[in-house]
Design a protein around this motif. Structure first.
Motif, PDB file in Angstrom:
ATOM      1  N   GLY A  43       0.771  -1.236   0.000  1.00 15.39           N
ATOM      2  CA  GLY A  43       0.000   0.000   0.000  1.00 15.39           C
ATOM      3  C   GLY A  43       0.801   1.284   0.000  1.00 15.39           C
ATOM      4  O   GLY A  43       0.264   2.354   0.296  1.00 15.39           O
ATOM      5  N   LEU A  44       2.087   1.217  -0.348  1.00 17.04           N
ATOM      6  CA  LEU A  44       2.876   2.446  -0.437  1.00 17.04           C
ATOM      7  C   LEU A  44       2.428   3.263  -1.646  1.00 17.04           C
ATOM      8  O   LEU A  44       1.959   2.718  -2.648  1.00 17.04           O
ATOM      9  N   ASP A  45       2.584   4.570  -1.544  1.00 18.35           N
ATOM     10  CA  ASP A  45       2.220   5.477  -2.631  1.00 18.35           C
ATOM     11  C   ASP A  45       3.368   5.590  -3.624  1.00 18.35           C
ATOM     12  O   ASP A  45       4.540   5.587  -3.230  1.00 18.35           O
ATOM     13  N   LEU A  46       3.040   5.724  -4.902  1.00 20.52           N
ATOM     14  CA  LEU A  46       4.051   6.018  -5.914  1.00 20.52           C
ATOM     15  C   LEU A  46       4.415   7.491  -5.785  1.00 20.52           C
ATOM     16  O   LEU A  46       3.569   8.363  -5.957  1.00 20.52           O
ATOM     17  N   LEU A  47       5.664   7.768  -5.433  1.00 19.37           N
ATOM     18  CA  LEU A  47       6.115   9.145  -5.235  1.00 19.37           C
ATOM     19  C   LEU A  47       6.824   9.711  -6.459  1.00 19.37           C
ATOM     20  O   LEU A  47       6.808  10.914  -6.689  1.00 19.37           O
ATOM     21  N   MET A  48       7.468   8.833  -7.225  1.00 19.83           N
ATOM     22  CA  MET A  48       8.229   9.276  -8.382  1.00 19.83           C
ATOM     23  C   MET A  48       8.312   8.131  -9.375  1.00 19.83           C
ATOM     24  O   MET A  48       8.465   6.975  -8.984  1.00 19.83           O
ATOM     25  N   ASP A  49       8.211   8.463 -10.669  1.00 19.36           N
ATOM     26  CA  ASP A  49       8.355   7.457 -11.717  1.00 19.36           C
ATOM     27  C   ASP A  49       9.009   8.105 -12.930  1.00 19.36           C
ATOM     28  O   ASP A  49       8.400   8.913 -13.619  1.00 19.36           O
ATOM     29  N   HIS A  50      10.272   7.752 -13.160  1.00 18.91           N
ATOM     30  CA  HIS A  50      10.997   8.245 -14.326  1.00 18.91           C
ATOM     31  C   HIS A  50      11.171   7.148 -15.374  1.00 18.91           C
ATOM     32  O   HIS A  50      11.966   7.296 -16.295  1.00 18.91           O
ATOM     33  N   GLY A  51      10.449   6.049 -15.212  1.00 17.46           N
ATOM     34  CA  GLY A  51      10.577   4.935 -16.138  1.00 17.46           C
ATOM     35  C   GLY A  51      11.672   3.976 -15.726  1.00 17.46           C
ATOM     36  O   GLY A  51      11.441   2.791 -15.589  1.00 17.46           O
ATOM     37  N   TRP A  52      12.860   4.477 -15.499  1.00 21.46           N
ATOM     38  CA  TRP A  52      14.007   3.645 -15.108  1.00 21.46           C
ATOM     39  C   TRP A  52      14.143   3.525 -13.591  1.00 21.46           C
ATOM     40  O   TRP A  52      14.873   2.687 -13.088  1.00 21.46           O
ATOM     41  N   ILE A  53      13.432   4.392 -12.851  1.00 19.54           N
ATOM     42  CA  ILE A  53      13.432   4.341 -11.394  1.00 19.54           C
ATOM     43  C   ILE A  53      12.037   4.736 -10.901  1.00 19.54           C
ATOM     44  O   ILE A  53      11.441   5.682 -11.423  1.00 19.54           O
ATOM     45  N   THR A  54      11.530   3.971  -9.956  1.00 22.05           N
ATOM     46  CA  THR A  54      10.287   4.338  -9.281  1.00 22.05           C
ATOM     47  C   THR A  54      10.579   4.396  -7.789  1.00 22.05           C
ATOM     48  O   THR A  54      11.389   3.628  -7.274  1.00 22.05           O
ATOM     49  N   THR A  55       9.919   5.326  -7.125  1.00 20.28           N
ATOM     50  CA  THR A  55      10.086   5.482  -5.683  1.00 20.28           C
ATOM     51  C   THR A  55       8.722   5.381  -5.030  1.00 20.28           C
ATOM     52  O   THR A  55       7.775   6.058  -5.447  1.00 20.28           O
ATOM     53  N   TYR A  56       8.634   4.534  -4.007  1.00 21.55           N
ATOM     54  CA  TYR A  56       7.400   4.362  -3.246  1.00 21.55           C
ATOM     55  C   TYR A  56       7.629   4.881  -1.842  1.00 21.55           C
ATOM     56  O   TYR A  56       8.729   4.809  -1.308  1.00 21.55           O
ATOM     57  N   GLY A  57       6.577   5.399  -1.234  1.00 20.88           N
ATOM     58  CA  GLY A  57       6.728   5.923   0.110  1.00 20.88           C
ATOM     59  C   GLY A  57       5.387   6.153   0.768  1.00 20.88           C
ATOM     60  O   GLY A  57       4.348   5.689   0.303  1.00 20.88           O
ATOM     61  N   SER A  58       5.450   6.905   1.843  1.00 25.88           N
ATOM     62  CA  SER A  58       4.282   7.176   2.667  1.00 25.88           C
ATOM     63  C   SER A  58       4.376   8.606   3.173  1.00 25.88           C
ATOM     64  O   SER A  58       5.468   9.148   3.323  1.00 25.88           O
ATOM     65  N   SER A  59       3.239   9.197   3.465  1.00 31.21           N
ATOM     66  CA  SER A  59       3.235  10.546   4.016  1.00 31.21           C
ATOM     67  C   SER A  59       3.457  10.545   5.528  1.00 31.21           C
ATOM     68  O   SER A  59       3.529  11.599   6.152  1.00 31.21           O
TER      69      SER A  59
END
Length: 116
Positions: A27-43
């Motif tokens: 259930g982490l949120d997608l914070l960033m997606d550049h295609g080659w890197i995705t970052t998941y996180g939480s507030s």
């Protein structure tokens, strides 16, 4: 100098597998997606921590990541429902956590825990 954030970077050739585990199941949120890197996180507000260990406690291997959740049994049920094999636990540890180990689809050993 002040450390503001620590980010774990995990190499993979299968970013979709990471999405399934970290976003769809945990259930982490997608914070960033550049295609080659995705970052998941939480507030959620989190402290900066880095752990160094000789073993994982209770004779277990050192996990690659530890993720604290509010309901470890709910997380356990979600992992099982998604088909991820539990490698350890669930266990109520003497240092005050309930936890289990699961291997993410990228091969990383993940310690899912909540404090009792």
């Amino acid at each position: 100098m002040k450390v503001r954030r620590i980010i774990a970077n995990i190499a993979t050739s299968d970013i979709a597998a990471a999405k399934r585990f970290y976003q769809d199941v945990l259930g982490l949120d997608l914070l960033m997606d550049h295609g080659w890197i995705t970052t998941y996180g939480s507030s959620e507000t989190m402290g900066v921590q880095v752990s160094f260990a000789e073993q994982g406690g209770s004779g277990t291997p050192v996990p690659d990541l530890s993720i604290e959740v509010d309901d470890v049994d709910e997380a356990l049920a979600a992992m099982k429902e998604a088909g991820f094999a539990i490698e350890y636990g669930p266990a109520d540890e003497p240092w005050g956590v309930r936890r289990f180990y699961v291997r993410d689809p990228l091969g990383r050993l993940v310690n899912i825990l909540s404090h009792r």
